[in-house]
Scaffold this active site. Structure first.
Site, PDB file in Angstrom:
ATOM      1  N   CYS A 244       0.805  -1.229   0.000  1.00  0.00           N
ATOM      2  CA  CYS A 244       0.000   0.000   0.000  1.00  0.00           C
ATOM      3  C   CYS A 244       0.837   1.277   0.000  1.00  0.00           C
ATOM      4  O   CYS A 244       0.307   2.360  -0.224  1.00  0.00           O
ATOM      5  CB  CYS A 244      -0.954   0.005   1.187  1.00  0.00           C
ATOM      6  SG  CYS A 244      -2.199  -1.278   1.046  1.00  0.00           S
TER       7      CYS A 244
ATOM      8  N   HIS B 180      -3.159   7.206   2.708  1.00  0.00           N
ATOM      9  CA  HIS B 180      -3.605   5.931   2.142  1.00  0.00           C
ATOM     10  C   HIS B 180      -4.940   5.561   2.792  1.00  0.00           C
ATOM     11  O   HIS B 180      -5.123   5.727   3.997  1.00  0.00           O
ATOM     12  CB  HIS B 180      -2.550   4.856   2.425  1.00  0.00           C
ATOM     13  CG  HIS B 180      -3.018   3.481   2.107  1.00  0.00           C
ATOM     14  ND1 HIS B 180      -3.527   3.146   0.876  1.00  0.00           N
ATOM     15  CD2 HIS B 180      -3.085   2.350   2.859  1.00  0.00           C
ATOM     16  CE1 HIS B 180      -3.885   1.875   0.882  1.00  0.00           C
ATOM     17  NE2 HIS B 180      -3.629   1.370   2.076  1.00  0.00           N
TER      18      HIS B 180
ATOM     19  N   ASN C 201     -10.175   0.107   0.066  1.00  0.00           N
ATOM     20  CA  ASN C 201      -8.711   0.139  -0.032  1.00  0.00           C
ATOM     21  C   ASN C 201      -8.303  -0.427  -1.393  1.00  0.00           C
ATOM     22  O   ASN C 201      -8.379  -1.631  -1.610  1.00  0.00           O
ATOM     23  CB  ASN C 201      -8.106  -0.688   1.110  1.00  0.00           C
ATOM     24  CG  ASN C 201      -6.582  -0.682   1.082  1.00  0.00           C
ATOM     25  OD1 ASN C 201      -5.968  -0.170   0.153  1.00  0.00           O
ATOM     26  ND2 ASN C 201      -5.972  -1.264   2.110  1.00  0.00           N
TER      27      ASN C 201
HETATM   28  N1  ACO Z   1     -18.331  -8.384   9.661  1.00  0.00           N
HETATM   29  C1  ACO Z   1     -18.679  -8.700  10.928  1.00  0.00           C
HETATM   30  N2  ACO Z   1     -17.785  -9.095  11.852  1.00  0.00           N
HETATM   31  C2  ACO Z   1     -16.487  -9.164  11.483  1.00  0.00           C
HETATM   32  C3  ACO Z   1     -16.057  -8.852  10.184  1.00  0.00           C
HETATM   33  C4  ACO Z   1     -17.037  -8.437   9.245  1.00  0.00           C
HETATM   34  N3  ACO Z   1     -16.735  -8.110   7.996  1.00  0.00           N
HETATM   35  N4  ACO Z   1     -14.730  -9.037  10.128  1.00  0.00           N
HETATM   36  C5  ACO Z   1     -14.325  -9.430  11.321  1.00  0.00           C
HETATM   37  N5  ACO Z   1     -15.386  -9.508  12.156  1.00  0.00           N
HETATM   38  C6  ACO Z   1     -15.425  -9.916  13.563  1.00  0.00           C
HETATM   39  C7  ACO Z   1     -14.264 -10.781  13.955  1.00  0.00           C
HETATM   40  O1  ACO Z   1     -14.516 -12.135  13.661  1.00  0.00           O
HETATM   41  C8  ACO Z   1     -14.206 -10.519  15.438  1.00  0.00           C
HETATM   42  O2  ACO Z   1     -15.187 -11.305  16.069  1.00  0.00           O
HETATM   43  P1  ACO Z   1     -14.901 -11.990  17.499  1.00  0.00           P
HETATM   44  O3  ACO Z   1     -14.671 -10.843  18.446  1.00  0.00           O
HETATM   45  O4  ACO Z   1     -16.151 -12.755  17.760  1.00  0.00           O
HETATM   46  O5  ACO Z   1     -13.696 -12.837  17.296  1.00  0.00           O
HETATM   47  C9  ACO Z   1     -14.612  -9.056  15.563  1.00  0.00           C
HETATM   48  O6  ACO Z   1     -15.321  -8.736  14.357  1.00  0.00           O
HETATM   49  C10 ACO Z   1     -13.467  -8.107  15.708  1.00  0.00           C
HETATM   50  O7  ACO Z   1     -12.451  -8.431  14.748  1.00  0.00           O
HETATM   51  P2  ACO Z   1     -11.160  -7.578  14.606  1.00  0.00           P
HETATM   52  O8  ACO Z   1     -10.256  -8.199  13.586  1.00  0.00           O
HETATM   53  O9  ACO Z   1     -10.597  -7.325  15.968  1.00  0.00           O
HETATM   54  O10 ACO Z   1     -11.775  -6.220  14.016  1.00  0.00           O
HETATM   55  P3  ACO Z   1     -11.085  -4.827  13.842  1.00  0.00           P
HETATM   56  O11 ACO Z   1     -11.836  -3.799  14.530  1.00  0.00           O
HETATM   57  O12 ACO Z   1      -9.590  -4.912  14.088  1.00  0.00           O
HETATM   58  O13 ACO Z   1     -11.277  -4.551  12.277  1.00  0.00           O
HETATM   59  C11 ACO Z   1      -9.915  -4.612  10.295  1.00  0.00           C
HETATM   60  C12 ACO Z   1     -10.694  -5.434  11.326  1.00  0.00           C
HETATM   61  C13 ACO Z   1     -10.914  -3.705   9.575  1.00  0.00           C
HETATM   62  C14 ACO Z   1      -9.263  -5.555   9.303  1.00  0.00           C
HETATM   63  C15 ACO Z   1      -8.843  -3.738  11.001  1.00  0.00           C
HETATM   64  O14 ACO Z   1      -8.092  -4.548  11.863  1.00  0.00           O
HETATM   65  C16 ACO Z   1      -7.906  -3.040  10.055  1.00  0.00           C
HETATM   66  O15 ACO Z   1      -8.285  -2.107   9.361  1.00  0.00           O
HETATM   67  N6  ACO Z   1      -6.605  -3.441  10.056  1.00  0.00           N
HETATM   68  C17 ACO Z   1      -5.589  -2.751   9.257  1.00  0.00           C
HETATM   69  C18 ACO Z   1      -5.698  -3.030   7.798  1.00  0.00           C
HETATM   70  C19 ACO Z   1      -4.566  -2.332   7.069  1.00  0.00           C
HETATM   71  O16 ACO Z   1      -4.279  -1.171   7.288  1.00  0.00           O
HETATM   72  N7  ACO Z   1      -3.868  -3.056   6.181  1.00  0.00           N
HETATM   73  C20 ACO Z   1      -2.687  -2.488   5.550  1.00  0.00           C
HETATM   74  C21 ACO Z   1      -2.874  -2.171   4.141  1.00  0.00           C
HETATM   75  S1  ACO Z   1      -3.314  -3.569   3.158  1.00  0.00           S
HETATM   76  C22 ACO Z   1      -1.976  -3.922   2.161  1.00  0.00           C
HETATM   77  O17 ACO Z   1      -0.905  -3.481   2.319  1.00  0.00           O
HETATM   78  C23 ACO Z   1      -2.236  -4.878   1.005  1.00  0.00           C
END
Ligand code: ACO
Length: 337
Positions: free
Chosen positions: A116, A256, A286
């Site tokens: 990214c 980003h 994204n």
């Molecule tokens: N819908 C409903 N529930 C979901 C979903 C969804 N789409 N996805 C995950 N959950 C659930 C999980 O299973 C979890 O449930 P549990 O508590 O029962 O286990 C709960 O929601 C919380 O999950 P988390 O992973 O802790 O959710 P979080 O708030 O961290 O959000 C996310 C997830 C959006 C992926 C976030 O962590 C994020 O944005 N991370 C960074 C991503 C990023 O910046 N990537 C870098 C760039 S990508 C690249 O370089 C190619």
């Protein structure tokens, strides 16, 4: 010898027509509009559909439109850099294919992969080529067909990503404009949290890798989130301090678009107003290498010559970066709505 900077003199973008909504995703995996919007800020993303369509099919139209907008002949481009994590093929480079499709007969071209942060790594690479004096017209294309590596049975990743492309044309300037500074970082130990397990030389494609769904994005959201928030903010704040830019002097932060919460945390650390931040994650999700040029293109008509702008990004690798530039032209004069 005069100080030469590379300045962006035009910007263009391309997104495919198909719009994947949170409602449609809710029919594919156990999720909801409320969860996606509150955790990521995303409402829709664009998806490239169609047999045989690859990243170059978005990069090439972005480049053709850029050439038309800047009144540049394709044969006058010296170099094209395509930043992508979803190349059309393992080889040749997607940059080569874009040059072929857009008629860039005299350019040499290559791909650059910094996930990214790729577009910012591409800008700094273009700056180095231009400063060398050897190349005068350089295009950087950030393009990704993320839908080709997204597992649409994995709710934690499939709601985040979209497809798109953006391109900029850079030329040398002796004015106090263009790319003033860049800070680029990599930390390969972060790869355990975000990668694609199979399809490379370490684990070539096999029936087993396909069955195990190892050709898709693997992401541990929480550690990536924590690292992204701290590193993107650190590098952006460092850039402001280094150049003595007060919050009110910054025209725009172009972050980003990975997660609205990461963008807001970065803006808070920089002590800037939300109105100074380009945000379109709600529409495109994204798009990895395309997020920053998609923003620049969307806001082009509001950009003024001399505007102080910080671009900042974080991505797989880990990679993270900030670029400080002074915008080189009045966007209102050229922007195509
Ligand atoms: N819908 C409903 N529930 C979901 C979903 C969804 N789409 N996805 C995950 N959950 C659930 C999980 O299973 C979890 O449930 P549990 O508590 O029962 O286990 C709960 O929601 C919380 O999950 P988390 O992973 O802790 O959710 P979080 O708030 O961290 O959000 C996310 C997830 C959006 C992926 C976030 O962590 C994020 O944005 N991370 C960074 C991503 C990023 O910046 N990537 C870098 C760039 S990508 C690249 O370089 C190619």
């Amino acid at each position: 010898m005069p100080n030469i900077n590379a300045a962006i003199i035009g910007v263009s973008a391309y997104v495919p027509d198909y719009v994947l909504t949170n409602a449609e995703l809710s029919t594919m995996v156990e999720t909801s509009d409320e969860w996606i919007l509150s955790r990521t800020g995303i409402k829709t993303r664009h998806i490239l559909k169609g047999e045989g369509q690859g990243t170059s099919d978005m990069g090439a139209p972005a480049v053709l439109n850029l050439l038309a907008k800047t009144n540049t002949k394709p044969e006058n481009i010296d170099l094209l850099i395509c930043t992508t994590v979803t190349p059309d093929m393992q080889f040749p480079a997607t940059a080569n294919i874009i040059c072929d499709k857009a008629g860039l007969l005299n350019a040499f071209s290559f791909d650059l992969n910094a996930a990214c942060s790729g577009f910012l790594f591409g800008l700094q690479t273009a700056q180095a080529y231009i400063r060398s004096g050897l190349y005068k017209k350089v295009i950087v294309v950030g393009a990704d067909k993320m839908s080709s590596i997204v597992d649409y049975t994995d709710r934690s990743t499939c709601v985040i990503f979209g497809d798109g492309a953006g391109a900029v044309l850079l030329e040398p300037t002796e004015e106090d404009l263009g790319i003033i500074d860049a800070e680029l970082h990599t930390d390969g130990s972060g790869r355990i949290h975000l990668h694609q397990k199979a399809g490379g030389s370490m684990k070539p494609a096999s029936h087993e890798t396909v069955d195990a769904r190892e050709h898709f994005i693997y992401q541990e959201g929480q550690p990536v989130f924590k690292f992204a928030v701290s590193r993107m903010a650190d590098v952006s704040v460092d850039m402001m301090k280094k150049h003595n830019i007060k919050p009110e002097e910054l025209a725009w932060l172009v972050p980003h678009q990975a997660n609205l919460r990461i963008i807001e945390a970065t803006a808070r650390r920089m002590e800037i107003d939300p109105a100074q931040v380009m945000i379109n994650i709600q529409d495109f999700g994204n798009t990895t290498d395309a997020t920053i040029p998609l923003c620049l293109n969307q806001w082009e008509s509001q950009l003024k010559k001399g505007d102080k702008i910080i671009l900042s990004a974080f991505g797989g690798g880990f990679t993270w970066a900030a670029v400080y530039l002074k915008w080189a032209y009045n966007g209102a004069d050229v922007a195509v709505k």
